[in-house]
Design an enzyme around this catalytic site. Sequence first.
Site, PDB file in Angstrom:
ATOM      1  CG  ASP A  27     -10.037  -0.244   4.685  1.00 59.77           C
ATOM      2  OD1 ASP A  27      -9.846  -0.620   3.512  1.00 59.77           O
ATOM      3  OD2 ASP A  27      -9.289  -0.536   5.641  1.00 59.77           O
ATOM      4  CE  LYS A  37      -3.971  -2.255   2.081  1.00 56.84           C
ATOM      5  NZ  LYS A  37      -4.927  -2.440   3.157  1.00 56.84           N
ATOM      6  CD  GLN A  86      -3.787  -4.541   6.065  1.00 55.56           C
ATOM      7  OE1 GLN A  86      -3.838  -3.443   5.521  1.00 55.56           O
ATOM      8  NE2 GLN A  86      -4.199  -5.640   5.470  1.00 55.56           N
TER       9      GLN A  86
HETATM   10  N1  LIG Z   1      -8.031  -2.705   6.375  1.00 56.84           N
HETATM   11  C1  LIG Z   1      -8.067  -3.696   5.475  1.00 56.84           C
HETATM   12  N2  LIG Z   1      -7.586  -4.907   5.793  1.00 56.84           N
HETATM   13  C2  LIG Z   1      -7.642  -5.894   4.868  1.00 56.84           C
HETATM   14  C3  LIG Z   1      -8.163  -5.653   3.560  1.00 56.84           C
HETATM   15  C4  LIG Z   1      -8.671  -4.370   3.265  1.00 56.84           C
HETATM   16  O1  LIG Z   1      -9.194  -4.084   2.153  1.00 56.84           O
HETATM   17  N3  LIG Z   1      -8.597  -3.413   4.237  1.00 56.84           N
HETATM   18  N4  LIG Z   1      -8.074  -6.660   2.587  1.00 56.84           N
HETATM   19  C5  LIG Z   1      -7.264  -7.840   2.838  1.00 56.84           C
HETATM   20  C6  LIG Z   1      -5.792  -7.734   2.511  1.00 56.84           C
HETATM   21  N5  LIG Z   1      -5.407  -6.823   1.416  1.00 56.84           N
HETATM   22  C7  LIG Z   1      -5.374  -5.495   1.674  1.00 56.84           C
HETATM   23  O2  LIG Z   1      -5.348  -5.026   2.764  1.00 56.84           O
HETATM   24  C8  LIG Z   1      -4.883  -7.326   0.171  1.00 56.84           C
HETATM   25  C9  LIG Z   1      -4.820  -8.673  -0.097  1.00 56.84           C
HETATM   26  C10 LIG Z   1      -4.239  -9.140  -1.288  1.00 56.84           C
HETATM   27  C11 LIG Z   1      -3.723  -8.263  -2.218  1.00 56.84           C
HETATM   28  C12 LIG Z   1      -3.035  -8.710  -3.474  1.00 56.84           C
HETATM   29  O3  LIG Z   1      -2.646  -7.882  -4.288  1.00 56.84           O
HETATM   30  N6  LIG Z   1      -2.837 -10.016  -3.653  1.00 56.84           N
HETATM   31  C13 LIG Z   1      -2.066 -10.529  -4.789  1.00 56.84           C
HETATM   32  C14 LIG Z   1      -1.226 -11.711  -4.334  1.00 56.84           C
HETATM   33  C15 LIG Z   1      -0.211 -11.304  -3.298  1.00 56.84           C
HETATM   34  C16 LIG Z   1       0.808 -12.395  -2.993  1.00 56.84           C
HETATM   35  O4  LIG Z   1       1.491 -12.848  -3.909  1.00 56.84           O
HETATM   36  O5  LIG Z   1       0.912 -12.735  -1.817  1.00 56.84           O
HETATM   37  C17 LIG Z   1      -2.984 -10.995  -5.909  1.00 56.84           C
HETATM   38  O6  LIG Z   1      -4.098 -11.450  -5.611  1.00 56.84           O
HETATM   39  O7  LIG Z   1      -2.565 -10.911  -7.048  1.00 56.84           O
HETATM   40  C18 LIG Z   1      -3.788  -6.904  -1.948  1.00 56.84           C
HETATM   41  C19 LIG Z   1      -4.366  -6.444  -0.762  1.00 56.84           C
HETATM   42  C20 LIG Z   1      -7.360  -8.226   4.303  1.00 56.84           C
HETATM   43  N7  LIG Z   1      -7.157  -7.126   5.167  1.00 56.84           N
END
Ligand SMILES: Nc1nc2c(c(=O)[nH]1)N[C@@H](CN(C=O)c1ccc(C(=O)N[C@@H](CCC(=O)O)C(=O)O)cc1)CN2
Length: 376
Positions: A203, A136, A180
Amino acid sequence: MTSSSPITIMKMKLNHCSPSPPYTTAAARRLLPPLIGHHQIQLRSSLGPTLHNSPSFSARAIIARSASSSSSFVITAAMASEASVKVIDGKKVAKDIRDEINAEISRMKDSIGVVPGLAVILVGERKDSATYVRNKKKACETVGIKSYEVCLPENSTEEEVLKYISDFNDDPMVHGILVQLPLPSHMDEQKILNAVCIEKDVDGFHPLNIGRLAMRGRETSFVPCTPKGCIELLHRYNVEIKGKRAVVIGRSNIVGMPAALLLQREDATVSIVHSRTRNPEEITRQADIIISAVGQPNMVRGSWIKPGAVIIDVGINPVEDATNPRGYRLVGDVCYEEACKVASAITPVPGGVGPMTIAMLLSNTLLSAKRIHNFK
Ligand SMILES: Nc1nc2c(c(=O)[nH]1)N[C@@H](CN(C=O)c1ccc(C(=O)N[C@@H](CCC(=O)O)C(=O)O)cc1)CN2
């Protein structure tokens, strides 16, 4: 987002959608807790609206029995050989969105001298959460958002977190605040999320923001990032939502429930499949659009999917993979290989919805700064 911790890597054979437990339908029932490439995706487009029942194809039909399912489903030879599934490229769309945001932030900075600011609070030592927060921060840098980061140890108190939130609420340089998730178990998540002032709740987790989303005729304030990313992907790939049947699998506060509300706002007819749903497979098979957010690797098999459906897979599930340097790889909730033979479009994992979550966070932060400074 249904991202499990890599600590709980599922043991799974390398052969993609292995039917071994916990991937059986019975287990699933218990566990269910601007234009890209000028491609217009018509629901059922590549297969035609009546292909599934068309006599001309039935002669060539093969019966495929889903290994996890008691019911049989029909895959026509045409589907197997001619179906060309469109891969919905979340990574590419997210990059396009970051470029658009970057341009908009430059315009704002040049006209009124304001730089959007995002505060991120991380509590604890979860590796996946630390990675998301780092990503982020990097994404903020690429678009010109100033980020403020607070990392607190696992044993911090609720009061400490609340104090940071209160300070950021009062800080005019900060336009967006996020905590988070998940938080350590000793913390009251509701109390903490409720403390973020609604004008900075990028969020979109504050109950007042969710309430607005649920009410007809109300303008939304901030839409939660992952479901917003799902809808944005459908829009950018020109998938028609109005009048379509949509099924959302999972009813979490941060993905399933808001995704269902958003689809309804777009005039889809929406069903939610959850841990107590009887016949999830049958209900899902009626959907033109499926959004799955349960965090169960490969739970949605080919037999669950209506030919030509569009699939948005929110699951990010680590499964054991000795051939991968990390010792695991990521798979979605949907068995990709089977789905590709039936669906007209699908998001991959990784590279589908995940990157959109962060792009939408940047978008909400820009939106907040614009609102606060009345910048059009
Ligand atoms: N406050 C928050 N917490 C969490 C959220 C949120 O939206 N707000 N969402 C999830 C986690 N998350 C962002 O926070 C998130 C998860 C996954 C990805 C992402 O880009 N994943 C990649 C793979 C990553 C890897 O290789 O490990 C993909 O899918 O291509 C971005 C953000 C829970 N907590």
